[in-house]
Design an enzyme around this catalytic site. Structure first.
Site, PDB file in Angstrom:
ATOM      1  CB  THR A 135      54.567   8.721 -33.683  1.00 44.44           C
ATOM      2  OG1 THR A 135      54.205   9.302 -32.435  1.00 44.44           O
ATOM      3  CG2 THR A 135      53.801   7.406 -33.814  1.00 44.44           C
ATOM      4  CG  ASP A 136      56.591  10.565 -28.981  1.00 47.70           C
ATOM      5  OD1 ASP A 136      55.474  10.478 -29.533  1.00 47.70           O
ATOM      6  OD2 ASP A 136      56.902  11.534 -28.255  1.00 47.70           O
ATOM      7  CD  GLU A 137      50.683   9.509 -29.791  1.00 41.28           C
ATOM      8  OE1 GLU A 137      49.764   8.688 -29.766  1.00 41.28           O
ATOM      9  OE2 GLU A 137      50.496  10.733 -29.864  1.00 41.28           O
ATOM     10  CE1 TYR A 160      49.053   8.365 -35.785  1.00 42.77           C
ATOM     11  CE2 TYR A 160      49.786   8.637 -33.507  1.00 42.77           C
ATOM     12  CZ  TYR A 160      49.990   8.825 -34.868  1.00 42.77           C
ATOM     13  OH  TYR A 160      51.127   9.451 -35.310  1.00 42.77           O
ATOM     14  CE  LYS A 164      52.953   6.691 -37.905  1.00 45.05           C
ATOM     15  NZ  LYS A 164      53.097   7.160 -39.321  1.00 45.05           N
TER      16      LYS A 164
HETATM   17  P1  NAD Z   1      48.384  15.240 -40.931  1.00 46.84           P
HETATM   18  O1  NAD Z   1      47.158  14.523 -40.494  1.00 46.84           O
HETATM   19  O2  NAD Z   1      48.483  16.700 -40.776  1.00 46.84           O
HETATM   20  O3  NAD Z   1      48.667  14.914 -42.462  1.00 46.84           O
HETATM   21  C1  NAD Z   1      48.501  13.625 -43.011  1.00 46.84           C
HETATM   22  C2  NAD Z   1      48.501  13.765 -44.531  1.00 46.84           C
HETATM   23  O4  NAD Z   1      48.412  12.452 -45.092  1.00 46.84           O
HETATM   24  C3  NAD Z   1      47.303  14.571 -45.068  1.00 46.84           C
HETATM   25  O5  NAD Z   1      47.731  15.455 -46.064  1.00 46.84           O
HETATM   26  C4  NAD Z   1      46.385  13.486 -45.665  1.00 46.84           C
HETATM   27  O6  NAD Z   1      45.618  13.955 -46.750  1.00 46.84           O
HETATM   28  C5  NAD Z   1      47.392  12.441 -46.097  1.00 46.84           C
HETATM   29  N1  NAD Z   1      46.836  11.081 -46.141  1.00 46.84           N
HETATM   30  C6  NAD Z   1      46.119  10.440 -45.184  1.00 46.84           C
HETATM   31  N2  NAD Z   1      45.790   9.204 -45.599  1.00 46.84           N
HETATM   32  C7  NAD Z   1      46.321   9.061 -46.841  1.00 46.84           C
HETATM   33  C8  NAD Z   1      46.324   7.989 -47.785  1.00 46.84           C
HETATM   34  N3  NAD Z   1      45.706   6.840 -47.537  1.00 46.84           N
HETATM   35  N4  NAD Z   1      46.978   8.183 -48.956  1.00 46.84           N
HETATM   36  C9  NAD Z   1      47.595   9.355 -49.229  1.00 46.84           C
HETATM   37  N5  NAD Z   1      47.594  10.402 -48.380  1.00 46.84           N
HETATM   38  C10 NAD Z   1      46.975  10.241 -47.193  1.00 46.84           C
HETATM   39  O7  NAD Z   1      49.579  14.489 -40.182  1.00 46.84           O
HETATM   40  P2  NAD Z   1      50.967  15.071 -39.618  1.00 46.84           P
HETATM   41  O8  NAD Z   1      50.765  15.559 -38.257  1.00 46.84           O
HETATM   42  O9  NAD Z   1      51.567  15.922 -40.655  1.00 46.84           O
HETATM   43  O10 NAD Z   1      51.784  13.702 -39.515  1.00 46.84           O
HETATM   44  C11 NAD Z   1      52.498  13.210 -40.632  1.00 46.84           C
HETATM   45  C12 NAD Z   1      53.188  11.900 -40.241  1.00 46.84           C
HETATM   46  O11 NAD Z   1      54.065  12.133 -39.153  1.00 46.84           O
HETATM   47  C13 NAD Z   1      52.219  10.828 -39.774  1.00 46.84           C
HETATM   48  O12 NAD Z   1      52.673   9.597 -40.280  1.00 46.84           O
HETATM   49  C14 NAD Z   1      52.325  10.856 -38.262  1.00 46.84           C
HETATM   50  O13 NAD Z   1      52.077   9.593 -37.717  1.00 46.84           O
HETATM   51  C15 NAD Z   1      53.777  11.268 -38.079  1.00 46.84           C
HETATM   52  N6  NAD Z   1      54.091  12.020 -36.842  1.00 46.84           N
HETATM   53  C16 NAD Z   1      53.360  13.132 -36.500  1.00 46.84           C
HETATM   54  C17 NAD Z   1      53.722  13.853 -35.371  1.00 46.84           C
HETATM   55  C18 NAD Z   1      52.971  15.105 -34.970  1.00 46.84           C
HETATM   56  O14 NAD Z   1      53.231  15.642 -33.896  1.00 46.84           O
HETATM   57  N7  NAD Z   1      52.060  15.623 -35.757  1.00 46.84           N
HETATM   58  C19 NAD Z   1      54.810  13.451 -34.588  1.00 46.84           C
HETATM   59  C20 NAD Z   1      55.524  12.296 -34.967  1.00 46.84           C
HETATM   60  C21 NAD Z   1      55.154  11.591 -36.108  1.00 46.84           C
HETATM   61  O1  DAU Z   2      53.758  12.256 -29.947  1.00 46.62           O
HETATM   62  C1  DAU Z   2      53.620  12.364 -31.322  1.00 46.62           C
HETATM   63  C2  DAU Z   2      52.151  12.414 -31.680  1.00 46.62           C
HETATM   64  O2  DAU Z   2      51.700  13.713 -31.295  1.00 46.62           O
HETATM   65  C3  DAU Z   2      51.868  12.155 -33.144  1.00 46.62           C
HETATM   66  O3  DAU Z   2      52.245  10.845 -33.458  1.00 46.62           O
HETATM   67  C4  DAU Z   2      50.386  12.353 -33.447  1.00 46.62           C
HETATM   68  O4  DAU Z   2      50.150  12.224 -34.834  1.00 46.62           O
HETATM   69  C5  DAU Z   2      49.989  13.758 -33.023  1.00 46.62           C
HETATM   70  O5  DAU Z   2      48.608  13.941 -33.215  1.00 46.62           O
HETATM   71  C6  DAU Z   2      50.349  13.986 -31.556  1.00 46.62           C
HETATM   72  O6  DAU Z   2      49.509  13.175 -30.689  1.00 46.62           O
HETATM   73  P1  DAU Z   2      48.917  13.743 -29.307  1.00 46.62           P
HETATM   74  O7  DAU Z   2      47.723  12.973 -28.961  1.00 46.62           O
HETATM   75  O8  DAU Z   2      49.994  13.883 -28.295  1.00 46.62           O
HETATM   76  O9  DAU Z   2      48.543  15.239 -29.813  1.00 46.62           O
HETATM   77  P2  DAU Z   2      47.239  16.159 -29.566  1.00 46.62           P
HETATM   78  O10 DAU Z   2      47.600  17.503 -30.086  1.00 46.62           O
HETATM   79  O11 DAU Z   2      46.000  15.513 -30.023  1.00 46.62           O
HETATM   80  O12 DAU Z   2      47.190  16.240 -27.978  1.00 46.62           O
HETATM   81  C7  DAU Z   2      48.282  16.709 -27.223  1.00 46.62           C
HETATM   82  C8  DAU Z   2      47.905  16.557 -25.767  1.00 46.62           C
HETATM   83  O13 DAU Z   2      46.885  17.508 -25.464  1.00 46.62           O
HETATM   84  C9  DAU Z   2      47.340  15.217 -25.399  1.00 46.62           C
HETATM   85  O14 DAU Z   2      47.779  14.859 -24.098  1.00 46.62           O
HETATM   86  C10 DAU Z   2      45.836  15.424 -25.411  1.00 46.62           C
HETATM   87  C11 DAU Z   2      45.691  16.870 -24.989  1.00 46.62           C
HETATM   88  N1  DAU Z   2      44.534  17.598 -25.561  1.00 46.62           N
HETATM   89  C12 DAU Z   2      44.365  17.577 -26.898  1.00 46.62           C
HETATM   90  C13 DAU Z   2      43.316  18.246 -27.483  1.00 46.62           C
HETATM   91  C14 DAU Z   2      43.102  18.197 -28.970  1.00 46.62           C
HETATM   92  C15 DAU Z   2      43.689  18.332 -24.730  1.00 46.62           C
HETATM   93  O15 DAU Z   2      43.870  18.366 -23.499  1.00 46.62           O
HETATM   94  N2  DAU Z   2      42.639  18.999 -25.311  1.00 46.62           N
HETATM   95  C16 DAU Z   2      42.414  18.971 -26.642  1.00 46.62           C
HETATM   96  O16 DAU Z   2      41.418  19.585 -27.111  1.00 46.62           O
END
Ligand code: NAD
Ligand code: DAU
Length: 352
Positions: A135-137, A160, A164
């Site tokens: 992730t970019d985080e 988190y 990562k």
């Molecule tokens: P999500 O939370 O929707 O899904 C995570 C999945 O992993 C779920 O199905 C959960 O059951 C499974 N899981 C969790 N712990 C596990 C374990 N110990 N063993 C097996 N399965 C397990 O997450 P997402 O948003 O789909 O993100 C997927 C990946 O992409 C993550 O690694 C996250 O860090 C990365 N990522 C997410 C974003 C985003 O914007 N959502 C952006 C960049 C990177």
């Molecule tokens: O940047 C990539 C990341 O994006 C991934 O690695 C993470 O898994 C994914 O959860 C996401 O993280 P963020 O914290 O950026 O996403 P989230 O949707 O939780 O929040 C987006 C922004 O919105 C953040 O600045 C917090 C804000 N927010 C979020 C929620 C849930 C609010 O203001 N109100 C809210 O209720």
């Protein structure tokens, strides 16, 4: 035929990736290992229920016996590791599970793959690859100017992003130490179908449709860089196939928006197309997230130049498609927001 071990393939991005792969490639097999935490949902995979190329296994990436067995039962060519605890707010209240799944789980996968693929000292079966979905985080927070490149130092702030980053360092160490074949992708915020409504976009859509308050953290001027999930899937597929071993690729579409602008876009679409009673009066500024990163912005030039990747879905189109998807899948939303979600929501928002 290539065999993929996709972990976390019942979550948001993982399930989109499994669906994407099966549509794009005929001659593949996917072993999908997912623990089915609150974020994993087999309903996301309903469309491929009868597809024999997809084998679902419920289990934990930390389980050494199970993961080793998968490597001995299947001739796995690629590991794509999505499995993780993914929500920043949950990591603030309960960091330990993030260390277990995100760090120890990744190290267990690396070890099992290394054992299965090793054919000599620092030599691995030809064509195998371990792709860590990061992730970019991990780069921390930006000021008003500049972008994260692959050379930006890691500077995570939340539990988190620290977990990562730790996982990324282990993946890099396996390359540096053993020449174990890896890639790391670091993507910006994804949006699209099947995203669990603890994350900004589906949470706001769900709340607006129910005329519930929309909790915007702090001043709402934090900036995220949004990418349609299918464009992320396309990038991962390209990195698996063409990424140079040992390399990191940033993925993003230069789609930066302040959170409050995202919320207003959702509100105006719903007001115009679904329910005229919905308005900006639903927005409530609540206590800010602790350690809240102010701005993320990805420089995706390397993946564009080296692999020819580019994003296909403009935000204006992607957000409409996403809102329509949730409208057409109200049952999905109802199912995932019943039971434990209510408790989560109350705990997270009632005292903010
Ligand atoms: P999500 O939370 O929707 O899904 C995570 C999945 O992993 C779920 O199905 C959960 O059951 C499974 N899981 C969790 N712990 C596990 C374990 N110990 N063993 C097996 N399965 C397990 O997450 P997402 O948003 O789909 O993100 C997927 C990946 O992409 C993550 O690694 C996250 O860090 C990365 N990522 C997410 C974003 C985003 O914007 N959502 C952006 C960049 C990177
Ligand atoms: O940047 C990539 C990341 O994006 C991934 O690695 C993470 O898994 C994914 O959860 C996401 O993280 P963020 O914290 O950026 O996403 P989230 O949707 O939780 O929040 C987006 C922004 O919105 C953040 O600045 C917090 C804000 N927010 C979020 C929620 C849930 C609010 O203001 N109100 C809210 O209720």
């Amino acid at each position: 035929m290539k065999t993929y071990l996709v972990t976390g393939g019942a979550g948001f991005i993982g399930s989109n990736f499994v669906l994407y792969l099966l549509k794009k490639h005929d001659d593949i097999q996917i072993v999908n290992l997912d623990k089915l935490t609150y974020a994993g949902n087999l309903e996301n995979l309903k469309d491929i229920e009868s597809d024999k190329r997809h084998i679902f296994v419920q289990g934990d990436i930390c389980d050494e016996k199970l993961v080793s067995k998968l490597f001995s039962d299947y001739s796995i060519d690629y590991v794509v590791n999505f499995a993780a605890e993914s929500h920043v707010d949950r990591s603030i209240s309960d960091p330990e599970i993030f260390v277990k799944s995100n760090v120890l789980g990744t190290v267990n996968l690396l070890n099992c793959a290394k054992k299965a693929w090793q054919i000599g000292d620092d030599q691995f079966r030809e064509g195998c690859k371990f792709l860590q979905v990061s992730t970019d985080e991990v780069y921390g927070s930006l000021g008003a100017e500049g972008f994260f490149t692959e050379k930006t130092p890691l500077d995570p702030h939340s539990p988190y992003s620290s977990s990562k980053s730790s996982a990324d360092l282990f993946v890099k160490a396996y390359w540096d130490t053993y020449r174990f074949p890896i890639n790391i992708t670091r993507c910006s915020n994804n949006y699209g179908p099947y995203q669990f409504p603890e994350k900004l976009i589906p949470l706001m859509i769900n709340n607006a449709l129910q005329h519930k308050e929309l909790p915007v953290y702090g001043d709402g001027m934090q900036v995220r860089d949004w990418l349609y999930v299918e464009d992320h899937c396309k990038a991962i597929d390209m990195v698996v196939e063409k990424g140079s071993l040992g390399e990191v690729y940033n993925v993003g579409g230069h789609n930066e928006r302040p959170n409050v602008a995202i919320v207003k876009t959702i509100l105006s679409y719903i007001q115009e197309n679904v329910d005229s009673q919905v308005s900006e009066a639903l927005i409530r500024h609540v206590e800010d997230r602790k350690g809240h990163d102010r701005r993320y912005g990805i420089d995706p030039q390397k993946i564009k130049d080296d692999l020819g990747w580019y994003p296909e879905t403009a935000f204006e189109e992607g957000i409409k498609r996403t809102i329509r998807w949730y409208l057409e899948h109200m049952d999905w939303m109802k199912n995932v927001t019943s039971g434990a979600y209510q408790e989560y929501y109350a705990k997270m928002y009632q005292n903010r």
